[in-house]
Motif scaffolding. Structure first.
Motif, PDB file in Angstrom:
ATOM      1  N   GLY A  14       0.562  -1.431  -0.384  1.00  0.00           N
ATOM      2  CA  GLY A  14       0.109  -0.316   0.243  1.00  0.00           C
ATOM      3  C   GLY A  14       0.882   1.549  -0.103  1.00  0.00           C
ATOM      4  O   GLY A  14       0.997   2.302  -0.250  1.00  0.00           O
ATOM      5  N   ARG A  15       1.835   1.131   0.983  1.00  0.00           N
ATOM      6  CA  ARG A  15       3.049   1.936   0.757  1.00  0.00           C
ATOM      7  C   ARG A  15       3.705   2.762  -0.830  1.00  0.00           C
ATOM      8  O   ARG A  15       3.590   3.674  -1.088  1.00  0.00           O
ATOM      9  N   ILE A  22       2.221   9.301  -5.873  1.00  0.00           N
ATOM     10  CA  ILE A  22       2.218  10.718  -6.054  1.00  0.00           C
ATOM     11  C   ILE A  22       3.258  10.812  -6.504  1.00  0.00           C
ATOM     12  O   ILE A  22       3.167  12.166  -7.499  1.00  0.00           O
ATOM     13  N   ILE A  23       3.973  10.796  -6.800  1.00  0.00           N
ATOM     14  CA  ILE A  23       5.734  10.699  -7.756  1.00  0.00           C
ATOM     15  C   ILE A  23       5.125  11.226  -9.007  1.00  0.00           C
ATOM     16  O   ILE A  23       5.161  12.690  -9.923  1.00  0.00           O
ATOM     17  N   LEU A  58      11.995   3.361  -7.366  1.00  0.00           N
ATOM     18  CA  LEU A  58      11.790   3.478  -5.086  1.00  0.00           C
ATOM     19  C   LEU A  58      10.642   2.374  -5.380  1.00  0.00           C
ATOM     20  O   LEU A  58      10.402   2.625  -3.859  1.00  0.00           O
ATOM     21  N   THR A  59       9.939   1.507  -6.039  1.00  0.00           N
ATOM     22  CA  THR A  59       8.601   1.094  -5.818  1.00  0.00           C
ATOM     23  C   THR A  59       8.353  -0.026  -6.024  1.00  0.00           C
ATOM     24  O   THR A  59       7.809  -1.212  -5.457  1.00  0.00           O
ATOM     25  N   PRO A  64      13.846  -2.513   1.803  1.00  0.00           N
ATOM     26  CA  PRO A  64      13.309  -2.423   3.688  1.00  0.00           C
ATOM     27  C   PRO A  64      12.399  -2.269   3.729  1.00  0.00           C
ATOM     28  O   PRO A  64      11.187  -2.554   4.932  1.00  0.00           O
ATOM     29  N   ILE A  65      11.869  -0.912   3.333  1.00  0.00           N
ATOM     30  CA  ILE A  65      10.756   0.274   4.152  1.00  0.00           C
ATOM     31  C   ILE A  65       9.523  -0.530   3.692  1.00  0.00           C
ATOM     32  O   ILE A  65       8.456  -0.417   4.731  1.00  0.00           O
ATOM     33  N   TYR A  66       9.509  -1.658   2.855  1.00  0.00           N
ATOM     34  CA  TYR A  66       8.390  -1.659   2.507  1.00  0.00           C
ATOM     35  C   TYR A  66       7.804  -3.689   2.798  1.00  0.00           C
ATOM     36  O   TYR A  66       6.918  -4.149   2.940  1.00  0.00           O
ATOM     37  N   ARG A  67       9.211  -3.952   4.287  1.00  0.00           N
ATOM     38  CA  ARG A  67       9.019  -5.282   5.049  1.00  0.00           C
ATOM     39  C   ARG A  67       9.106  -5.101   6.116  1.00  0.00           C
ATOM     40  O   ARG A  67       9.979  -6.128   7.037  1.00  0.00           O
ATOM     41  N   LYS A  68       8.686  -3.860   6.515  1.00  0.00           N
ATOM     42  CA  LYS A  68       8.434  -4.212   8.474  1.00  0.00           C
ATOM     43  C   LYS A  68       7.440  -4.995   8.968  1.00  0.00           C
ATOM     44  O   LYS A  68       7.965  -5.059  10.143  1.00  0.00           O
TER      45      LYS A  68
END
Length: 96
Positions: A14-15, A22-23, A58-59, A64-68
């Motif tokens: 989702g993030r 947005i980009i 980026l997506t 790692p920011i997408y696997r928290k």
């Protein structure tokens, strides 16, 4: 061989989707305004393509920011119990 993560969690997906929208919207708007100012539609397209490439970098990879917050899956039941319980249910249905 290589220990490379190839997944994202649901919140990470989702993030990533929100960030890509947005980009692309931002680059599209800036490209449209810039192209209008200099009267070159090709510049609008180039700026939009740059936004799509940036959003993709980026997506799409599972950074790692997408696997928290990974999902904790339930452990599977042993096959013998599953087969036995289904045969017990069948016997109960036949008796009724």
């Amino acid at each position: 061989m290589f220990n490379i993560a190839t997944h994202m969690d649901f919140e990470g997906q989702g993030r990533a989707e929100k960030l890509s929208r947005i980009i692309i919207t931002l680059f599209g708007t800036v490209g449209l305004v810039w192209g209008y100012i200099i009267q070159q539609f090709s510049q609008t397209v180039y700026i939009l393509i740059a936004g799509v490439l940036l959003a993709s970098i980026l997506t799409i990879p599972p950074w790692p920011i997408y696997r928290k917050k990974p999902l904790n899956w339930q452990k599977p039941r042993p096959d013998s119990q599953t087969a036995q319980s289904s045969s017990d249910e069948t016997k109960k249905k036949k008796k009724n």
